[in-house]
Design a protein around this motif. Structure first.
Motif, mmCIF file in Angstrom:
data_model
loop_
_atom_site.group_PDB
_atom_site.id
_atom_site.type_symbol
_atom_site.label_atom_id
_atom_site.label_comp_id
_atom_site.label_asym_id
_atom_site.label_seq_id
_atom_site.Cartn_x
_atom_site.Cartn_y
_atom_site.Cartn_z
ATOM 1 N N ALA A 149 0.815 -1.223 0.000
ATOM 2 C CA ALA A 149 0.000 0.000 0.000
ATOM 3 C C ALA A 149 0.846 1.270 0.000
ATOM 4 C CB ALA A 149 -0.928 0.010 1.210
ATOM 5 N N TRP A 150 2.147 1.137 0.254
ATOM 6 C CA TRP A 150 2.997 2.327 0.345
ATOM 7 C C TRP A 150 2.923 3.140 -0.955
ATOM 8 C CZ3 TRP A 150 7.944 3.625 -1.925
ATOM 9 C CH2 TRP A 150 8.543 4.750 -1.350
ATOM 10 N N MET A 151 2.699 4.455 -0.803
ATOM 11 C CA MET A 151 2.599 5.434 -1.887
ATOM 12 C C MET A 151 1.392 5.203 -2.794
ATOM 13 S SD MET A 151 4.814 7.446 -0.964
ATOM 14 C CE MET A 151 4.539 8.642 -2.262
ATOM 15 N N SER A 152 0.407 4.441 -2.351
ATOM 16 C CA SER A 152 -0.843 4.351 -3.094
ATOM 17 C C SER A 152 -1.690 5.588 -2.803
ATOM 18 C CB SER A 152 -1.608 3.091 -2.682
ATOM 19 O OG SER A 152 -2.002 3.192 -1.320
ATOM 20 N N ASP A 153 -2.749 5.784 -3.577
ATOM 21 C CA ASP A 153 -3.625 6.932 -3.343
ATOM 22 C C ASP A 153 -4.208 6.904 -1.938
ATOM 23 O OD1 ASP A 153 -3.099 7.710 -5.905
ATOM 24 O OD2 ASP A 153 -5.024 7.091 -6.733
ATOM 25 N N ASP A 154 -4.630 5.727 -1.507
ATOM 26 C CA ASP A 154 -5.238 5.616 -0.174
ATOM 27 C C ASP A 154 -4.234 5.961 0.921
ATOM 28 O OD1 ASP A 154 -7.620 4.846 -1.299
ATOM 29 O OD2 ASP A 154 -7.210 2.692 -1.101
ATOM 30 N N TYR A 155 -3.002 5.535 0.745
ATOM 31 C CA TYR A 155 -1.988 5.807 1.767
ATOM 32 C C TYR A 155 -1.684 7.297 1.847
ATOM 33 C CZ TYR A 155 2.679 6.256 3.801
ATOM 34 O OH TYR A 155 3.751 6.662 4.553
ATOM 35 N N ASN A 165 13.747 13.683 -2.903
ATOM 36 C CA ASN A 165 14.871 12.962 -2.301
ATOM 37 C C ASN A 165 14.761 11.459 -2.545
ATOM 38 O OD1 ASN A 165 15.915 15.375 -1.346
ATOM 39 N ND2 ASN A 165 15.000 15.168 0.687
ATOM 40 N N LEU A 166 13.554 10.915 -2.400
ATOM 41 C CA LEU A 166 13.370 9.481 -2.617
ATOM 42 C C LEU A 166 13.640 9.110 -4.065
ATOM 43 C CD1 LEU A 166 10.179 8.842 -0.450
ATOM 44 C CD2 LEU A 166 12.461 7.903 -0.060
ATOM 45 N N ARG A 167 13.222 9.947 -4.987
ATOM 46 C CA ARG A 167 13.507 9.665 -6.395
ATOM 47 C C ARG A 167 14.998 9.694 -6.684
ATOM 48 N NH1 ARG A 167 8.720 13.019 -9.574
ATOM 49 N NH2 ARG A 167 7.201 11.315 -9.609
ATOM 50 N N ARG A 168 15.689 10.652 -6.097
ATOM 51 C CA ARG A 168 17.138 10.756 -6.321
ATOM 52 C C ARG A 168 17.848 9.502 -5.798
ATOM 53 N NH1 ARG A 168 20.867 11.921 -2.842
ATOM 54 N NH2 ARG A 168 19.337 12.710 -1.338
ATOM 55 N N ILE A 169 17.502 9.086 -4.572
ATOM 56 C CA ILE A 169 18.140 7.891 -4.010
ATOM 57 C C ILE A 169 17.748 6.655 -4.815
ATOM 58 C CG2 ILE A 169 18.388 6.460 -1.949
ATOM 59 C CD1 ILE A 169 17.629 8.976 -0.316
ATOM 60 N N GLY A 170 16.479 6.594 -5.236
ATOM 61 C CA GLY A 170 16.027 5.459 -6.030
ATOM 62 C C GLY A 170 16.766 5.343 -7.347
ATOM 63 N N GLU A 171 17.052 6.464 -7.980
ATOM 64 C CA GLU A 171 17.809 6.441 -9.231
ATOM 65 C C GLU A 171 19.220 5.902 -9.018
ATOM 66 O OE1 GLU A 171 17.599 10.436 -10.603
ATOM 67 O OE2 GLU A 171 15.526 10.276 -11.339
ATOM 68 N N GLY A 174 6.420 1.195 -5.175
ATOM 69 C CA GLY A 174 5.667 2.422 -4.983
ATOM 70 C C GLY A 174 6.384 3.669 -5.450
ATOM 71 N N LEU A 175 7.693 3.573 -5.654
ATOM 72 C CA LEU A 175 8.457 4.740 -6.092
ATOM 73 C C LEU A 175 7.953 5.254 -7.439
ATOM 74 C CD1 LEU A 175 10.938 6.519 -5.338
ATOM 75 C CD2 LEU A 175 12.308 4.990 -6.751
ATOM 76 N N ALA A 176 7.523 4.360 -8.311
ATOM 77 C CA ALA A 176 7.046 4.762 -9.636
ATOM 78 C C ALA A 176 5.675 5.421 -9.570
ATOM 79 C CB ALA A 176 6.995 3.546 -10.549
ATOM 80 N N ARG A 177 4.974 5.270 -8.437
ATOM 81 C CA ARG A 177 3.613 5.827 -8.333
ATOM 82 C C ARG A 177 3.587 7.226 -7.734
ATOM 83 N NH1 ARG A 177 2.462 0.432 -6.339
ATOM 84 N NH2 ARG A 177 2.297 1.257 -4.214
ATOM 85 N N MET A 178 4.726 7.762 -7.370
ATOM 86 C CA MET A 178 4.750 9.091 -6.759
ATOM 87 C C MET A 178 4.293 10.142 -7.757
ATOM 88 S SD MET A 178 8.342 9.027 -4.672
ATOM 89 C CE MET A 178 8.585 7.969 -3.249
ATOM 90 N N ARG A 179 3.322 10.941 -7.368
ATOM 91 C CA ARG A 179 2.796 11.959 -8.277
ATOM 92 C C ARG A 179 2.630 13.287 -7.553
ATOM 93 N NH1 ARG A 179 -2.567 9.727 -9.718
ATOM 94 N NH2 ARG A 179 -2.261 8.404 -7.905
ATOM 95 N N PRO A 180 3.725 13.946 -7.237
ATOM 96 C CA PRO A 180 3.571 15.235 -6.564
ATOM 97 C C PRO A 180 2.980 16.282 -7.489
ATOM 98 C CG PRO A 180 5.838 14.918 -7.222
ATOM 99 C CD PRO A 180 5.102 13.629 -7.528
ATOM 100 N N ALA A 181 2.333 17.271 -6.922
ATOM 101 C CA ALA A 181 1.752 18.336 -7.729
ATOM 102 C C ALA A 181 2.817 19.005 -8.563
ATOM 103 C CB ALA A 181 1.060 19.359 -6.824
ATOM 104 N N GLY A 182 2.527 19.172 -9.834
ATOM 105 C CA GLY A 182 3.475 19.802 -10.724
ATOM 106 C C GLY A 182 4.530 18.856 -11.228
ATOM 107 N N GLY A 183 4.505 17.562 -10.762
ATOM 108 C CA GLY A 183 5.518 16.594 -11.176
ATOM 109 C C GLY A 183 5.153 15.923 -12.468
#
Length: 342
Positions: free
Chosen positions: A180-186, A302-308, A333-342
């Motif tokens: 469930a990590w980084m899902s919409d519900d979470y 930051n999570l995206r940078r470390i993930g890369e 869940g890293l691929a599901r991150m959708r910050p505003a403006g991202g």
């Protein structure tokens, strides 16, 4: 460009024909040394390459008596047509059988090395290798690359078993969080997923307990398995990747994973403190207050940078070992991150 394997089975490279001639003359390369042209050339022995004949390397001559005796025998054979044809057919058959046996032998070792490497990298992704593969004894000391791959697999399995046993004591299993990590519900209501925060806290607690002993265990197990395979520790030192400190070719980037878990734990705290004021608009997550929005966006960056970095290291290891990288370098869940403006 040429590739060759030295007496210990370690692959080395020469950039030009002149360097190849120099290596032959100074004794680094002999007639039976494995040699290949280019990055993907087929392996053969150096004695078959034209450069070996042009290098001026002295050849051992047979004793004079043996030479005369051989000439007499050849002369007698030459007088017999049947003997000439029989000899020709025999040579062709022997050469053909020798070539087939050599191809089968090399292909068998290459396939076995690939099995070891794939199993070793699979351990890093949480896949248990086949028991019969782990139970195989150290290969015969005629292929350094095969023995090194065997050492890597045995070391990876032992380290993984110790890691897994230590993680159980801290209530965590592996690096990857609940699905469930980084899902919409979470993201919209992190308070409803206390298991996510417990996972990252447990992982960091285990890491603090495990890290002081990790490198000691890795080096001790490497030394023990290297001795079984009749290799020196220096020959198997590539188990520690020199390209990046803290990067283990066992497959785990412990320092980067520690950074990722700490950032994910801070993100969880931010989402819990937002008290469910997140909402989704046009596929992006938004928060009611701009301060939380900025903090959340910084965590995601930051999570995206470390993930890369984790993915780049996994690809580097796989390329160096000649296999395809796995898909377990970072949490899905890293691929599901959708910050505003991202």
């Amino acid at each position: 460009m040429f590739r060759y394997r030295d007496a210990q089975g370690i692959e080395k490279r020469l950039l030009s024909d002149a360097e190849l001639q120099a290596a032959i003359r100074d004794g680094r390369i002999h007639a039976n040394t494995p040699l290949a042209m280019g990055d993907r050339g087929v392996w053969d022995i150096a004695g078959h390459h034209p450069t070996y004949k042009r290098s001026g390397k002295p050849q051992l001559a047979p004793p004079p008596g043996a030479r005369r005796s051989g000439r007499q025998k050849l002369a007698r054979l030459a007088r017999s047509r049947r003997a000439r044809w029989g000899t020709l057919v025999g040579l062709v058959v022997i050469a053909g059988l020798g070539f087939i046996a050599n191809v089968v032998y090399k292909r068998g070792h290459a396939e076995q090395r690939l099995e070891y490497v794939n199993a070793m990298l699979g351990i890093a992704d949480g896949r248990t290798p086949a028991p019969e593969l782990l139970a195989e004894p150290a290969p015969e000391p005629n292929d350094g690359a095969l023995r090194t791959a065997w050492v890597r697999l045995q070391v990876a399995n032992t380290v993984w078993q110790r890691m897994e046993a230590a993680q159980i004591n801290f209530g965590v299993r592996g690096f990857h969080p609940p699905a469930a990590w980084m899902s919409d519900d979470y993201v919209t209501n992190a308070r409803a997923f206390p298991d996510v925060g417990a996972h990252w806290d447990g992982y960091l607690a285990w890491d603090r307990n495990w890290s002081p002993d990790a490198w000691r265990l890795l080096n001790q197990e490497n030394a023990r398995r290297a001795a079984e395979a009749e290799l020196t520790e220096r020959q198997t030192f590539e188990l520690i990747d020199p390209a990046q400190p803290g990067l283990s070719s066992v497959g785990w980037d412990l320092e980067l994973r520690r950074q990722f878990a700490a950032e994910a734990a801070r993100l969880h705290t931010t989402l819990v403190e937002s008290r469910g004021n997140a909402f989704i608009d046009n596929g992006a997550w938004w928060f009611a207050d701009t301060r939380t929005q900025r903090t959340y966006a910084q965590h995601v960056q930051n999570l995206r940078r470390i993930g890369e970095l984790l993915q780049a290291n996994a690809a580097k290891r796989a390329a160096a070992l000649g296999v395809e990288p796995g898909d377990g370098a970072v949490p899905a869940g890293l691929a599901r991150m959708r910050p505003a403006g991202g």
